[in-house]
Design an enzyme around this catalytic site. Structure first.
Site, PDB file in Angstrom:
ATOM      1  N   SER A  71       1.120  -1.020  -0.184  1.00 10.79           N
ATOM      2  CA  SER A  71       0.362  -0.349   0.061  1.00 10.79           C
ATOM      3  C   SER A  71       1.214   1.147  -0.595  1.00 10.79           C
ATOM      4  O   SER A  71       0.639   2.311  -0.394  1.00 10.79           O
ATOM      5  CB  SER A  71      -0.630  -0.054   1.409  1.00 10.79           C
ATOM      6  OG  SER A  71      -1.337   1.637   1.414  1.00 10.79           O
ATOM      7  N   HIS A 131       1.832   1.945  -3.351  1.00  9.02           N
ATOM      8  CA  HIS A 131       1.123   2.239  -4.161  1.00  9.02           C
ATOM      9  C   HIS A 131       1.136   3.894  -3.604  1.00  9.02           C
ATOM     10  O   HIS A 131       0.987   4.570  -4.868  1.00  9.02           O
ATOM     11  CB  HIS A 131      -0.260   1.949  -3.810  1.00  9.02           C
ATOM     12  CG  HIS A 131      -1.291   1.946  -4.972  1.00  9.02           C
ATOM     13  ND1 HIS A 131      -2.218   1.709  -4.331  1.00  9.02           N
ATOM     14  CD2 HIS A 131      -1.862   2.546  -6.272  1.00  9.02           C
ATOM     15  CE1 HIS A 131      -3.104   1.504  -5.636  1.00  9.02           C
ATOM     16  NE2 HIS A 131      -2.744   2.128  -6.458  1.00  9.02           N
ATOM     17  N   ARG A 156      -7.309  10.514  -4.330  1.00  7.89           N
ATOM     18  CA  ARG A 156      -6.643   9.383  -3.621  1.00  7.89           C
ATOM     19  C   ARG A 156      -6.212   9.778  -2.417  1.00  7.89           C
ATOM     20  O   ARG A 156      -7.037   8.525  -1.339  1.00  7.89           O
ATOM     21  CB  ARG A 156      -5.265   9.821  -4.791  1.00  7.89           C
ATOM     22  CG  ARG A 156      -5.451   9.664  -6.034  1.00  7.89           C
ATOM     23  CD  ARG A 156      -3.847   9.427  -7.105  1.00  7.89           C
ATOM     24  NE  ARG A 156      -4.205   9.558  -7.983  1.00  7.89           N
ATOM     25  CZ  ARG A 156      -5.014   8.079  -9.040  1.00  7.89           C
ATOM     26  NH1 ARG A 156      -4.702   7.058  -7.856  1.00  7.89           N
ATOM     27  NH2 ARG A 156      -4.618   8.215 -10.155  1.00  7.89           N
ATOM     28  N   CYS A 184       2.074   0.213 -19.900  1.00 15.36           N
ATOM     29  CA  CYS A 184       2.467   2.146 -20.054  1.00 15.36           C
ATOM     30  C   CYS A 184       4.483   1.100 -19.182  1.00 15.36           C
ATOM     31  O   CYS A 184       4.762   0.545 -18.620  1.00 15.36           O
ATOM     32  CB  CYS A 184       1.990   2.592 -18.831  1.00 15.36           C
ATOM     33  SG  CYS A 184       3.617   4.161 -18.576  1.00 15.36           S
ATOM     34  N   CYS A 224       5.752   3.168 -16.267  1.00 13.49           N
ATOM     35  CA  CYS A 224       5.412   2.859 -15.515  1.00 13.49           C
ATOM     36  C   CYS A 224       5.793   1.383 -15.164  1.00 13.49           C
ATOM     37  O   CYS A 224       6.224   1.179 -13.670  1.00 13.49           O
ATOM     38  CB  CYS A 224       3.982   2.731 -15.471  1.00 13.49           C
ATOM     39  SG  CYS A 224       2.735   3.744 -16.135  1.00 13.49           S
TER      40      CYS A 224
END
Ligand SMILES: *[C@@H]1O[C@H](CO)[C@@H](O)[C@H](O)[C@H]1NC(C)=O
Ligand SMILES: *[C@@H]1O[C@H](CO)[C@@H](O)[C@H](O)[C@H]1NC(C)=O
Ligand SMILES: *[C@@H]1O[C@H](CO)[C@@H](O)[C@H](O)[C@H]1NC(C)=O
Length: 470
Positions: A250, A253, A285, A392, A395
């Protein structure tokens, strides 16, 4: 001084909470992202304010400087591995898309995941897709001089204690990439595809108990679901190791999302592109209300990840102190200077007063602990494989850098004894090794997390000027 401000902030949060209960919801935008992000962190003896000031004032500037040196800017990576878990059905295709605009006709509509579009939307889609591909493309240009120098760089290897699948450096598909030319930032990569990546990480690779058959996903609030509460109940029932694992993922992220919000493509016109902070993206977010309470928890997980990687840097100092270790790039004087900078940085890391205590992990019953550690490793390796499924390229590049960096940090944390015995066994078979690729990933990954912590300060101050009620 820190104590005073901390108390003040806590009081502020308390007051805000009480006001909330009374029904007069008047929190400022900044408070709604950061209210829960203060004070001590769960599972460790540290607090957010200490990390902020340590990172932003002491560590961050040195680390930034180090990461611009040749040794750390070139990362060897294979971006062309096929996804091992599902057939790629991304509407942009993969490898060639960066050079060729994607043709939507190639893929029958019905096969494309969940897209039921009419022709006019489809062509808009194609444009959007082409734009996203351009932004996501990796610039792999290196000067000839650099290419020659890189050929001389030596590598070490060590399979045993890896937490990550490492790209085969010898593979003809592996290439050096200049990380400075390819900054992590907004690429337009989102929607179902990006969703699938994180979904498979959280759903299938975060130790979710088998008995839970309802999707309990921390991402759910992104798609309008309301699973957050159940998910955290589940998390509380986990042992500290599995909880730690989830929090690391997390945290990663969160860090990625902070970067995308801080390097958002604000303007794209004929005279150039402009990147900068997008506050509303950040709020989407991390705002407590917009994320149904998840946002501040995500930010706390970022700090947790920071502590884990910082601890690894502190522990690995003896490895880099070995006289035989060089940041080899072929220029002796420069290499020596960079090594000194590196050691200085590691000493700063070591001086951090409230380090995470990794002996908390895998400390139980010996047999159980070994099993748990093995599961931990397998799952983490699996996550690094999932990075090959990221559509991508840019990424995918940063996903790989960051998972490998975290994998290296974990390898260090669980090799404490071997590292401590290093200086005492000169000449002998070294009990602990890091490859160049691991070293580059470790520091660049930490560079991302450190930058994210620094960016939070920017967002805090930007948000304090916002007066909106969403
Ligand atoms: C890659 O970076 C180099 C150096 O900055 C630049 O000259 C070149 O145009 C870039 N290539 C692409 C495709 O962006
Ligand atoms: C690895 O991840 C994939 C994709 O999420 C999943 O289907 C698979 O079960 C995982 N394997 C292991 C061994 O965890
Ligand atoms: C900021 O992000 C939002 C999405 O969260 C987007 O709708 C908006 O256009 C962005 N702002 C700018 C200036 O690009």
């Amino acid at each position: 001084m820190a104590g005073g401000t901390r108390t003040a902030k806590l009081l502020l949060c308390l007051i805000v909470l009480l006001t909330d209960i009374e029904g007069a919801i008047s929190r400022s935008a900044a408070q709604r992202c950061f209210c829960g992000v203060t004070g001590s962190l769960d599972d460790c003896t540290c607090d957010v304010e200490t990390i902020d000031s340590f990172n932003n004032k002491q560590l961050f500037p040195k680390l930034q400087k180090l990461l611009t040196t040749d040794y750390f800017r070139f990362y060897k990576v294979n971006l062309n591995k096929p996804c091992p878990f599902w057939t790629d059905n991304s509407h942009c295709g993969l490898r060639d898309c960066a050079v060729e605009p994607c043709t939507l006709n190639e893929v029958p509509d019905g096969i494309r995941s969940g897209s039921h579009k009419y022709p006019s939307e489809a062509s808009e889609d194609a444009e959007e897709c082409e734009r996203a591909e351009k932004l996501g493309a990796v610039n792999s240009s290196l000067s000839e001089e650099t290419q020659r120098a890189l050929r001389d760089w030596n590598t070490y290897d060590d399979e045993e204690d890896r937490f990550c699948m490492v790209d085969d450096e010898e593979s003809p598909d592996s290439d050096y990439v200049d990380l400075l030319l390819n900054p992590e930032r907004f690429t337009g990569y989102k929607g179902p595809e990006a969703w699938q990546i994180w979904n498979s990480i959280y759903e299938e690779n975060c130790f979710k108990p088998l008995t839970v058959n309802r999707p309990l996903n921390p991402l759910a609030t992104y798609s309008g679901g309301n699973e957050g509460r159940g998910f955290y109940n589940w998390l509380e029932g986990l042992c500290v190791e599995k909880r730690a694992f989830f929090r690391l993922v997390s945290g990663l992220h969160s860090s990625i999302n902070i970067h995308l919000s801080a390097r958002y493509l604000l303007e794209d016109s004929w005279f150039g592109k402009k990147w900068g902070h997008n506050i509303s993206e950040f709020q989407q977010r991390f705002d407590e209300k917009l994320t149904k309470g998840e946002g501040p928890k995500r930010l706390r997980n970022l700090y947790f990840l920071y502590l884990i990687e910082l601890r690894a840097l502190a522990k690995v100092l003896p490895f880099f102190q070995q006289p035989s270790f060089q940041l080899y790039s072929g220029q002796a004087a420069q290499d020596q200077e960079n090594k000194e900078l590196l050691l200085e940085l590691l000493h700063v890391a070591k001086s951090f007063p409230l380090h995470f205590d990794e002996t908390l992990l895998f400390a139980g019953n010996k047999k159980e602990a070994a099993k748990l550690k093995e599961d931990f490793k397998l799952t983490f390796k699996n996550i690094s494989r999932i990075m090959d499924c990221v559509g991508c390229f840019k990424c995918r590049l940063w996903g790989k850098v960051q998972t490998q960096g975290l994998g290296t940090a974990l390898k260090i944390l669980f090799s404490g004894r071997q590292i401590e015995s290093l200086p005492k066994s000169p000449g002998a078979q070294l009990p602990f090794q890091l490859t160049r690729q691991e070293i580059v990933a470790l520091f660049n990954a930490f560079g991302r997390i450190s930058t994210s912590v620094r960016e939070l300060e920017n967002f805090r101050s930007l948000l304090s000027k916002v007066h909106v009620d969403l």
